[in-house]
Design an enzyme around this catalytic site. Sequence first.
Site, mmCIF file in Angstrom:
data_model
loop_
_atom_site.group_PDB
_atom_site.id
_atom_site.type_symbol
_atom_site.label_atom_id
_atom_site.label_comp_id
_atom_site.label_asym_id
_atom_site.label_seq_id
_atom_site.Cartn_x
_atom_site.Cartn_y
_atom_site.Cartn_z
ATOM 1 N N CYS A 102 0.814 -1.215 0.000
ATOM 2 C CA CYS A 102 0.000 0.000 0.000
ATOM 3 C C CYS A 102 0.851 1.271 0.000
ATOM 4 C CB CYS A 102 -0.904 0.008 1.214
ATOM 5 S SG CYS A 102 -1.777 1.538 1.419
ATOM 6 N N ASP A 206 3.834 -0.574 -14.959
ATOM 7 C CA ASP A 206 4.080 0.207 -16.176
ATOM 8 C C ASP A 206 3.753 -0.490 -17.493
ATOM 9 O OD1 ASP A 206 4.982 2.042 -14.357
ATOM 10 O OD2 ASP A 206 7.102 1.894 -14.898
HETATM 11 C C1 LIG Z 1 -5.831 4.418 -8.291
HETATM 12 C C2 LIG Z 1 -4.975 3.297 -7.793
HETATM 13 C C3 LIG Z 1 -5.387 2.541 -6.706
HETATM 14 C C4 LIG Z 1 -4.609 1.477 -6.248
HETATM 15 N N1 LIG Z 1 -5.082 0.699 -5.226
HETATM 16 C C5 LIG Z 1 -4.393 -0.438 -4.900
HETATM 17 C C6 LIG Z 1 -4.966 -1.385 -4.008
HETATM 18 O O1 LIG Z 1 -6.095 -1.222 -3.519
HETATM 19 N N2 LIG Z 1 -4.235 -2.489 -3.701
HETATM 20 C C7 LIG Z 1 -2.998 -2.718 -4.265
HETATM 21 O O2 LIG Z 1 -2.388 -3.753 -3.961
HETATM 22 N N3 LIG Z 1 -2.452 -1.844 -5.114
HETATM 23 C C8 LIG Z 1 -3.133 -0.731 -5.464
HETATM 24 N N4 LIG Z 1 -2.623 0.085 -6.425
HETATM 25 C C9 LIG Z 1 -1.369 -0.308 -7.115
HETATM 26 C C10 LIG Z 1 -1.694 -1.119 -8.378
HETATM 27 O O3 LIG Z 1 -2.330 -2.329 -8.047
HETATM 28 C C11 LIG Z 1 -0.426 -1.429 -9.193
HETATM 29 O O4 LIG Z 1 0.449 -2.175 -8.395
HETATM 30 C C12 LIG Z 1 0.305 -0.174 -9.644
HETATM 31 O O5 LIG Z 1 -0.607 0.772 -10.177
HETATM 32 C C13 LIG Z 1 1.364 -0.500 -10.707
HETATM 33 O O6 LIG Z 1 0.786 -1.117 -11.831
HETATM 34 P P1 LIG Z 1 0.480 -0.285 -13.192
HETATM 35 O O7 LIG Z 1 1.750 0.395 -13.582
HETATM 36 O O8 LIG Z 1 0.040 -1.321 -14.175
HETATM 37 O O9 LIG Z 1 -0.594 0.704 -12.849
HETATM 38 C C14 LIG Z 1 -3.375 1.167 -6.871
HETATM 39 C C15 LIG Z 1 -2.958 1.953 -7.955
HETATM 40 C C16 LIG Z 1 -3.735 3.001 -8.427
HETATM 41 C C17 LIG Z 1 -3.267 3.789 -9.610
#
Ligand SMILES: Cc1cc2nc3c(=O)[nH]c(=O)nc-3n(C[C@H](O)[C@H](O)[C@H](O)COP(=O)(O)O)c2cc1C
Length: 330
Positions: A102, A206
């Site tokens: 988190c 990413d």
């Molecule tokens: C708006 C938002 C809310 C998120 N909430 C959580 C969450 O509730 N639990 C979690 O493990 N990660 C949370 N994350 C992290 C994402 O699960 C992910 O690990 C992170 O965005 C990187 O992946 P991406 O580059 O594909 O976005 C959140 C990310 C964003 C952008």
Amino acid sequence: MVTIGNIELPEFPLLLAPMEDVSDPPFRRLCKEHGADLMYSEFISSEGLIRDAMKSRQKLDIFDYERPVGIQIFGGDEEAMAMSAKIVETVNPDIVDINFGCPVKKVVCKGAGAGVLKDVDLMVRLTEAVVKSTSLPVTVKTRLGWDENSINIYEVAERLQDVGIQALTIHGRTRSQMYKGEADWEPIAKVKNNPRIHIPIFGNGDIDSPEKALEYRDKYGLDGMMIGRAAIGYPWIFNEIKHFFKTGEVLPAPTVEDRVEAARNHLKWSIDWKGERVGVFETRRHYTNYFKGIPHFKEYRQRMVTHDNPNDVYAVMDEVLEKFADYKPA
Ligand SMILES: Cc1cc2nc3c(=O)[nH]c(=O)nc-3n(C[C@H](O)[C@H](O)[C@H](O)COP(=O)(O)O)c2cc1C
């Protein structure tokens, strides 16, 4: 094929990331229809669940059409985590996921989420408490470590596997990085290449195009990948990636009709789930994303987010269809 407990996923599955205020049932349904293989709920506070906080309980809503689906919990107290895993079990998800990454500095994350990343023993105890309290497969999502000087993912992966987790997703950043810099998938590949590791290892961070997905699939040799931000307002990403893997061709970008249909479904399913008032309100934050890149769209978005009656919002969407009928996505 990749298996998590008795759940069978296709070769190199694409996972939808848990995202607070985003990965709710209407959004998940869209991602499922567009190719997500495994999806997770947004995180749910173990303390909130136990207190029976209404908001936390609503996050437990899952529907059969979205299976396999995991519910993600977080917390810093073993007993609370074990109890909340039991509560989660009552709604019969396919997986219980623990969030150790988190990045938010909110009260809900105090002493939990990535804070735990500094304390591997505590991570292990929390995980073991959850594994012992449920018969569901338990998975974990975490970051590389607390900061660049404390990258502990190698030890974490082994020890969490030893206490019984059945898959691990790693976001290639540290907690102190928040979202800065680029996600580093090298350490994730190193975890995967550890001969002691036999559970599926998923990479995250990413991935925002079919080309990048293919490059990372081939370069890092993981069991699958998880996609978060790129799916917001763009659930097509999953099938686009799958198609590219299969054929090497990029699918045509979604048309205005596709975008309107997605936004319309999102609104409709939100209303079905939470009622008219909340459904209309909560879908507002998504319109910008669905219509990103369409020039001179602002006026329409503005109107979509001010109407309280869903029929008025649908009417604006009809206007969009007409007005932008000739729009060709880049
Ligand atoms: C708006 C938002 C809310 C998120 N909430 C959580 C969450 O509730 N639990 C979690 O493990 N990660 C949370 N994350 C992290 C994402 O699960 C992910 O690990 C992170 O965005 C990187 O992946 P991406 O580059 O594909 O976005 C959140 C990310 C964003 C952008």
